[in-house]
Design a protein around this motif. Structure first.
Motif, PDB file in Angstrom:
ATOM      1  N   ARG A 122      -2.763  31.436  52.374  1.00 50.70           N
ATOM      2  CA  ARG A 122      -3.750  31.022  51.384  1.00 50.70           C
ATOM      3  C   ARG A 122      -4.902  32.017  51.392  1.00 50.70           C
ATOM      4  N   THR A 307      -7.197  23.950  54.854  1.00 52.58           N
ATOM      5  CA  THR A 307      -8.148  24.653  53.992  1.00 52.58           C
ATOM      6  C   THR A 307      -9.583  24.286  54.367  1.00 52.58           C
ATOM      7  N   ASN A 311     -12.277  27.068  55.399  1.00 54.56           N
ATOM      8  CA  ASN A 311     -13.596  27.205  54.786  1.00 54.56           C
ATOM      9  C   ASN A 311     -14.726  27.061  55.801  1.00 54.56           C
TER      10      ASN A 311
ATOM     11  N   LEU B 221     -12.613  22.305  47.273  1.00 57.74           N
ATOM     12  CA  LEU B 221     -12.111  22.783  48.556  1.00 57.74           C
ATOM     13  C   LEU B 221     -11.327  24.076  48.348  1.00 57.74           C
ATOM     14  N   GLY B 222     -11.675  25.097  49.142  1.00 61.09           N
ATOM     15  CA  GLY B 222     -10.943  26.356  49.057  1.00 61.09           C
ATOM     16  C   GLY B 222     -11.525  27.343  48.062  1.00 61.09           C
ATOM     17  N   LYS B 262      -6.080  25.794  41.453  1.00 63.09           N
ATOM     18  CA  LYS B 262      -4.632  25.913  41.554  1.00 63.09           C
ATOM     19  C   LYS B 262      -3.998  24.778  42.365  1.00 63.09           C
ATOM     20  N   GLU B 263      -4.608  24.473  43.526  1.00 68.52           N
ATOM     21  CA  GLU B 263      -4.016  23.477  44.414  1.00 68.52           C
ATOM     22  C   GLU B 263      -3.948  22.096  43.768  1.00 68.52           C
ATOM     23  N   ILE B 265      -3.739  21.701  40.256  1.00 66.44           N
ATOM     24  CA  ILE B 265      -3.091  21.678  38.938  1.00 66.44           C
ATOM     25  C   ILE B 265      -1.701  22.316  38.900  1.00 66.44           C
ATOM     26  N   ASP B 269       6.793  24.332  41.249  1.00 68.05           N
ATOM     27  CA  ASP B 269       7.469  25.481  40.641  1.00 68.05           C
ATOM     28  C   ASP B 269       6.600  26.732  40.741  1.00 68.05           C
ATOM     29  N   VAL B 270       5.267  26.537  40.725  1.00 72.43           N
ATOM     30  CA  VAL B 270       4.351  27.666  40.855  1.00 72.43           C
ATOM     31  C   VAL B 270       4.025  27.926  42.319  1.00 72.43           C
ATOM     32  N   GLY B 273       6.977  25.274  48.216  1.00 67.81           N
ATOM     33  CA  GLY B 273       6.659  24.943  49.597  1.00 67.81           C
ATOM     34  C   GLY B 273       5.302  24.273  49.762  1.00 67.81           C
ATOM     35  N   TRP B 274       4.601  24.022  48.643  1.00 63.47           N
ATOM     36  CA  TRP B 274       3.276  23.397  48.729  1.00 63.47           C
ATOM     37  C   TRP B 274       3.330  21.916  48.383  1.00 63.47           C
ATOM     38  N   ASP B 275       4.518  21.372  48.268  1.00 67.62           N
ATOM     39  CA  ASP B 275       4.695  19.938  48.059  1.00 67.62           C
ATOM     40  C   ASP B 275       4.389  19.531  46.617  1.00 67.62           C
ATOM     41  N   LYS B 279       1.171  14.316  44.750  1.00 74.86           N
ATOM     42  CA  LYS B 279       0.614  13.946  46.049  1.00 74.86           C
ATOM     43  C   LYS B 279      -0.528  14.875  46.442  1.00 74.86           C
ATOM     44  N   ARG B 280      -0.346  16.176  46.196  1.00 81.80           N
ATOM     45  CA  ARG B 280      -1.309  17.173  46.648  1.00 81.80           C
ATOM     46  C   ARG B 280      -2.652  17.063  45.917  1.00 81.80           C
ATOM     47  N   ARG B 283      -5.148  14.305  46.996  1.00 85.43           N
ATOM     48  CA  ARG B 283      -5.616  14.553  48.366  1.00 85.43           C
ATOM     49  C   ARG B 283      -6.598  15.702  48.399  1.00 85.43           C
ATOM     50  N   TRP B 284      -6.369  16.674  47.508  1.00 84.57           N
ATOM     51  CA  TRP B 284      -7.312  17.791  47.434  1.00 84.57           C
ATOM     52  C   TRP B 284      -8.685  17.262  47.008  1.00 84.57           C
ATOM     53  N   THR B 287     -10.198  14.987  49.856  1.00 84.87           N
ATOM     54  CA  THR B 287     -10.654  15.759  51.010  1.00 84.87           C
ATOM     55  C   THR B 287     -11.929  16.527  50.665  1.00 84.87           C
TER      56      THR B 287
END
Ligand code: SF4
Lengths: 448, 323
Positions: A122, A307, A311, B221-222, B262-263, B265, B269-270, B273-275, B279-280, B283-284, B287
């Motif tokens: 990442r 992440t 950060n 986040l990120g 990104k995380e 939306i 397929d994009v 391995g990021w689930d 669900k993601r 949680r993003w 968090t």
């Protein structure tokens, strides 16, 4: 505690013999106080002075290594501040994933395999699970040892061995002692035996108690018996209380030099509700656990935690920059579109990520903006049409593509005419203001 | 062994800000929401009090944001097409404490809807739900200067929280806040000095900063989360240490910012391995909200029903005592 040059000087031989490489004992003392030199660089220290100093000059929070040397293990602790803006946070917490004792050997191996694979890249950094927390209670001792041994043989990460029973723990630690697992955990009921195991196998030891007061007592007992690689372990039954305890222990160690709590901490944050676990584990990782144990092994559960760590543990004093060079996303050809952006890593990775998302191979020319984002760089005169053109030339972009179309950030529309007038880039396209608009933009304009 | 006393002595209380007005107070809300009033850092109740827990504002957008992923739209349901129905669902089903209406429609780069359209939406929303309202402009300051005064008037007396007031438009905002009795959001571009400056400017323009909530252009986040998280912490510490221009409640516009990254939306397929995104994404968002609560946020805007639920639960757990 920080030692003053004077208090150090008092305990030096005061002979000015220069063996330390400094002209006087005082000059040397000042270097030690400034943490530029180790006290041991003076070969003439008395035993008594050595003893006093090593205690007083030790960092307020111990550095503890779990696992083997180098990449086979990780270090936690030796933190220096409560807030990242005061300096930075030093040793990013390790996320550990549980392997339940009740699993069959095959299922346990499969889970370890998933832990091994739980890694992602990442914004240019490798993130991942950094420990396996192996539950052993309920297994017979020989079975526990065999499982620890079998799993450790194929593990990318170090182990946290979780058991209450000293016999089970002894067998498992014995089986993989060379890999320095974390022994989890000594409590009022098994402290004696667990301290012996940590001592005998030279492994770090997690300790727990039902209050910070008793935890400090246990830490002192362990330390007096020669185990100083300790991790203060808390549970997550009441997360608010745990977060307060983490803050109190850290403050006591860092601000009051309270030695009995001068160790990194860890929290078993494994909860049944995955979403809750993710949010709480992130909270513990931000403040102030060195290890957080979870159940969740899905990317959607782990990535928010990882992440958060990425950060919060970013050094606020270092500008986040990427190398100023030409980046190629996907399999580019001489027809691929060319974009430019700044060397602020967040800006670059947002642009690069969106270009990737568009699935249209492209060149990204990174211009040195002194680590600023597009708008700030423009406001601060760190980026100009001239600089962009020069950078494109320096990176030999005109040789790499057949066309002369350049996509510029939507926030810099005024660059267009000057670039078109003064360079080979005769067709300047104003891109979107937000990186998220890049895929749509490239689909429309990126191809010939 | 006795643990050394580590208590800090904070000398100042964070302002309390109440949003919404009941009939008795000249509005039509069934209840009001009060934030702020802390005399200590988040969670650290052993050295001060946290009289008002953070609150969750259900994010409602006047037009469906074009970039929002299907997973989010599906989770909100068909009501997403009607701000009033969406707001009702956010309060009744999702459990939002209040509503944050984002006025995306007036954005000149988007639908460029006129000011009276926004005013109508606000009026309809005030009729549809009886919780307090936050009203957030489209961010194009010229357009906001036209839209927000009309909106403010439409909600006159309802004691809404309106923003953003920035370095460039604070005069307009101060004027409408005073005229129509609303609270204001002061917004700074991830810069702690500007954050303070805006409060001083609003004060100089005659607006009482006891009626202001601070915002730091929230980062998901990120995506610069570290910068904003640290500004939240520094603002709160400065406020508790006695800086009156920093002793303000803080709002994190988590819902609006999260559903751009990104995380939140891009699906598998994009991001192989990021689930799964369904669900993601939530949680993003949850968090991100949790992080800001730890740093000092008093109001969180959130869009996904699941992250509203988790965040409400997080707040209730983090407000617990030691027992
Ligand atoms: S080696 Fe020790 S005794 Fe000699 S000058 Fe240095 S500090 Fe003094």
């Amino acid at each position: 505690m920080a030692l003053t040059a004077m208090s150090i000087y008092k305990n030096l031989p005061k002979t000015n013999c220069k063996d330390c490489g400094f002209p006087t004992c005082m000059a040397f003392a000042m270097q030690v106080a400034a943490k530029q030199k180790e006290l041991t660089a003076c070969p003439h220290l008395s035993e008594q002075a050595k003893g006093e100093f090593s205690e007083a000059s030790a960092p307020p929070m111990k550095l503890v290594r779990v696992g083997g040397a180098g990449a086979e293990g990780f270090e936690i602790g030796q933190e220096t501040v409560m807030f990242r803006h005061e300096e930075k946070f030093h040793h990013a917490p390790a996320i550990a994933v549980k392997i339940a004792a009740a699993l069959s050997d095959g299922d346990a191996a499969a889970r370890l395999d998933a832990i091994n694979k739980a890694q992602w890249v990442r914004v240019g950094q490798q993130l991942g699970v950094r420990a396996a927390a192996l539950e052993l209670d309920g297994l017979p001792a020989d079975k526990a040892a065999a499982r620890a041994k079998a799993l450790a043989a194929s593990s990318r990460v170090p182990f946290i061995l979780m058991a209450k029973d000293a016999g089970v723990m002894g067998a498992a630690v014995g089986a993989i002692a060379g890999k320095r697992p974390l022994i989890y955990q000594a409590s009022a009921t098994n402290a004696d035996a667990f301290i012996k195991l940590a001592l005998g196998h030279k492994c770090p030891l997690a300790i727990t108690a039902d209050s910070l007061e008793s935890l400090a007592d246990l830490a002192k007992t362990a330390k007096d018996r020669g185990v100083s690689d300790l991790v203060l372990s808390l549970d997550a039954k009441n997360p608010a209380k745990t977060l307060r305890q983490l803050a109190i222990a850290r403050r006591a160690a860092l601000k009051k030099s309270f030695r009995a709590l001068g160790f990194p901490a860890m929290v078993d944050a494994s909860l049944d509700n995955p979403a809750r676990e993710t949010v709480m584990a992130s909270a513990f990782a931000a403040k102030y656990a060195g290890i957080v144990i979870v159940n969740g092994l899905e990317a959607s559960e782990l990535l928010p935690i990882l992440t958060t760590i990425q950060n919060v543990y970013t050094d606020p004093q270092v500008p986040n920059i990427v190398e100023t060079k030409l980046y190629e996303i996907g399999s580019t050809t001489p027809d691929s579109p060319v974009l430019f952006t700044t060397n602020f890593s967040l800006t670059y990775f947002c642009v690069a990520g969106e270009v990737e998302r568009s699935k249209i191979p492209a060149f990204i020319c990174v211009v040195d903006s002194g680590g600023l984002g597009v708008l700030n760089a423009y406001a601060g005169d760190k980026i100009s049409p001239e600089k962009v053109v020069k950078t494109l030339e320096a990176q030999k972009v005109p040789d790499r593509v057949k066309h002369r179309r350049l996509i510029i950030p939507g926030l810099l529309p005024s660059f267009r005419s000057e670039i078109e007038e003064t360079s080979v880039w005769k067709q300047v396209l104003i891109g979107p203001e937000n990186a998220s608009g890049i895929p749509a933009f490239l689909k429309q304009h990126g191809k010939q | 062994m006795q643990i050394v006393d580590v208590k800090e002595k904070w000398i100042n209380r964070i302002n309390t800000v109440t949003i919404g007005a009941t009939r008795a107070e000249g509005g039509t809300r069934a209840r009001t929401v009060t934030v702020g009033g802390e005399t200590t850092l988040p969670l650290l109740t052993f050295e001060g009090e946290i009289p008002n827990p953070p609150v969750v504002a259900g994010l409602v957008v006047d037009v469906v944001p074009p970039d929002w992923p299907d997973a989010l739209k599906k989770a909100i349901g068909p009501e997403i097409n009607s701000p009033t129905e969406w707001a009702q669902k956010a309060v009744k089903q999702f459990g939002a404490d209040l509503i944050c209406l984002k006025l995306l429609g007036p954005d000149p780069l988007g639908k460029n809807l006129p000011a009276d359209h926004a005013a109508k939406t606000v009026k309809a929303l005030l009729e549809a739900v009886d919780v307090p309202l936050i009203i957030w402009g489209c961010g194009d300051l010229e357009k906001d200067n036209v839209v927000l005064p009309e909106v403010s008037q439409a909600a006159r007396g309802e004691n809404c929280l309106i923003g953003p007031a920035t370095e460039k438009n604070y005069r307009t905002l101060a004027a409408i806040g005073k005229a129509d009795k609303h609270k204001l959001i002061g917004e700074a571009p991830v810069d702690i000095n500007i954050a303070k400056q805006i409060n001083i400017l609003l004060q100089d323009a005659g607006f009482d900063i006891k009626d202001v909530v601070m915002c730091q252009v929230t980062a998901a986040l990120g995506y610069g989360f570290d910068y904003v998280y640290t500004i939240f912490e520094r603002v709160r510490i400065a406020g508790l240490k006695g800086d009156k221009h920093m002793a303000l409640p803080q709002i994190a516009n988590v819902g609006w910012e999260t559903w751009k990254v990104k995380e939140a939306i891009a699906d598998e397929d994009v991001l192989p391995g990021w689930d799964r995104l369904d669900k993601r994404g939530p949680r993003w968002e949850a968090t991100t909200a949790g992080g800001y609560i730890q740093a000092g946020a008093d109001i969180l805007t959130l869009a996904h029903p699941e992250s509203i639920a988790i965040t409400k639960q997080t707040i209730s757990e983090l407000m617990k005592g030691d027992q």
